[in-house]
Scaffold this active site. Structure first.
Site, short mmCIF file in Angstrom:
data_model
loop_
_atom_site.label_atom_id
_atom_site.label_comp_id
_atom_site.label_asym_id
_atom_site.label_seq_id
_atom_site.Cartn_x
_atom_site.Cartn_y
_atom_site.Cartn_z
N GLY A 1 -0.96 17.06 10.01
CA GLY A 1 -0.97 16.49 11.41
C GLY A 1 -2.23 17.56 12.16
N ASN B 1 3.18 23.63 2.87
CA ASN B 1 3.96 22.47 3.48
C ASN B 1 3.89 21.40 2.44
OD1 ASN B 1 4.69 23.90 5.26
ND2 ASN B 1 3.08 22.94 6.99
N TRP C 1 -2.76 17.20 15.86
CA TRP C 1 -2.91 17.58 17.32
C TRP C 1 -2.90 18.99 17.32
CZ3 TRP C 1 2.32 17.82 20.18
CH2 TRP C 1 2.20 18.08 21.54
N TYR D 1 -6.77 13.63 20.47
CA TYR D 1 -6.78 14.98 20.12
C TYR D 1 -7.96 15.73 20.10
CZ TYR D 1 -2.25 13.43 17.75
OH TYR D 1 -1.24 12.87 17.67
N ARG E 1 0.81 -1.25 0.07
CA ARG E 1 -0.06 -0.06 0.07
C ARG E 1 0.90 1.14 0.07
NH1 ARG E 1 -5.16 1.62 0.77
NH2 ARG E 1 -5.53 3.42 2.01
N LYS E 2 0.29 2.22 -0.81
CA LYS E 2 1.12 3.64 -0.83
C LYS E 2 0.50 4.59 0.41
CE LYS E 2 1.80 3.09 -5.91
NZ LYS E 2 1.01 3.85 -6.91
N LEU F 1 3.89 10.89 1.30
CA LEU F 1 5.02 11.23 2.09
C LEU F 1 4.62 12.57 2.84
CD1 LEU F 1 7.86 10.75 -0.51
CD2 LEU F 1 7.59 9.61 1.90
N ASP G 1 -3.49 12.75 9.82
CA ASP G 1 -2.77 11.90 10.90
C ASP G 1 -3.71 12.44 12.08
OD1 ASP G 1 -0.45 10.64 12.08
OD2 ASP G 1 -0.88 12.11 13.57
#
Ligand code: NAP
Length: 281
Positions: A25, A229, A27, A55, A17-18, A21, A50
């Site tokens: 985030g 980002n 949190w 959270y 699975r890919k 990268l 993520d």
């Protein structure tokens, strides 16, 4: 315009699975802010989010998914990689289902083991059987130029584990930030590369991680930064520049849970026989 992903934008897990990268985030992304952040991220080309129940914002993240994914909405659920995590008190199989975001066909469950996190990729239907029997595929740890994790990364590669770097920008919005701690985003060696490539320090750091095959999950609730980002796939650091970034390593860990003993702040788990932060692994 949405950023177009290329094949180089993925790490390939031992399952085949890919895993994109760059992920978002979440949190410290408060309810009231996180839904919009996830929507901006998906619109900007992110296909990896993520999360964690701890959270306190997964219901809103689920709302963003429902708004953005599905037939005729342009994004297929199966194209988005979602990581969630079980807190240390939630490892029993009965605790897994209530912890997971709803309406997800695939999820990566990260087991937080004394802050030394190992991850298993699992399918929803397998989740209630035995997560522990599934071979880990991802290791999520703190990593950034001040904590380059060179030995750990080699160790992961030897075992076909993909490493995910948390707090990749030094987690500057942490409540317990110390005024004298080193400020990663102001590191001169990184600023010099940012100037050369007409990029920001955050982009140089994220590029360095992606170029060495490490997944990063920078958190932001700011539209311009969310876009910034993920714009790290249009330039390449020279091998010596990769080494220059790695060389700013100083073994600095920003995320160390502490408690107060006799009026002093000390690492919370340092007396544990398996406390991991003293080892390079
Ligand atoms: P981080 O991503 O290193 O830093 C987030 C901070 O950087 C926020 O204040 C954000 O501001 C700012 N920022 C984002 N992009 C920026 C840019 N381009 N330029 C300047 N500043 C920028 O910190 P983190 O949240 O600690 O770590 C990232 C994610 O890793 C977490 O959100 C979480 O999903 C995960 N994590 C996992 C664990 C674990 O135990 N497994 C532990 C820690 C973190 P704004 O939001 O205001 O834009």
């Amino acid at each position: 315009m949405a950023h177009r992903m290329s094949m180089n934008d993925f790490a390939v897990l031992s399952t085949g699975r890919k895993m994109p990268l760059v992920g978002l985030g979440t949190w410290k992304s408060e309810p009231g802010q996180v839904k919009q952040a996830v929507i901006w991220a998906l619109q900007s080309g992110y296909r990896h989010i993520d999360c964690a129940p701890i959270y306190g914002n997964e219901p809103e993240i689920g709302e963003a998914f429902q708004e953005m994914m599905g037939p005729e909405k342009g994004i297929r659920r199966e194209d988005v990689f979602v990581t969630s995590k079980l807190w240390n008190t939630k490892h029993h199989p009965d605790d897994v289902e209530p912890c997971s975001p709803k309406n997800l066909s695939y999820i990566v469950v990260v087991l937080n083991l004394n802050e030394f996190n190992s991850a298993v990729e699992c399918k929803r239907e397998q989740r209630n059987s035995s997560v522990a029997s599934i071979k880990p595929t991802v290791l999520q740890v703190e990593s950034h130029p001040y904590l380059a994790q060179v030995e750990l990364l080699a160790h992961c590669r030897d075992r076909s584990l993909v490493m995910t770097a948390y707090s990749p920008l030094g987690s500057p919005d942490r409540a317990w930030k110390h005024p004298e701690e080193p400020v990663l985003l102001e590191e001169p060696a990184i600023a010099a590369l940012a100037k050369k490539y007409n990029k920001t320090p955050a982009q140089i750091i994220i590029r360095w991680q992606t170029q060495r095959g490490v997944v990063t999950i920078p958190k932001s609730i700011t539209e311009s930064r969310i876009k910034e980002n993920i714009q790290v796939f249009d330039f390449t650091l020279e091998p010596e520049e990769m080494n220059q970034v790695t060389a700013v390593h100083r073994g600095w860990r920003y995320i160390v849970p502490t408690i107060t003993v006799d009026g002093k702040s000390v690492p919370r788990d340092a007396a544990h026989p398996h406390y991991p932060f003293n080892d390079p692994y």
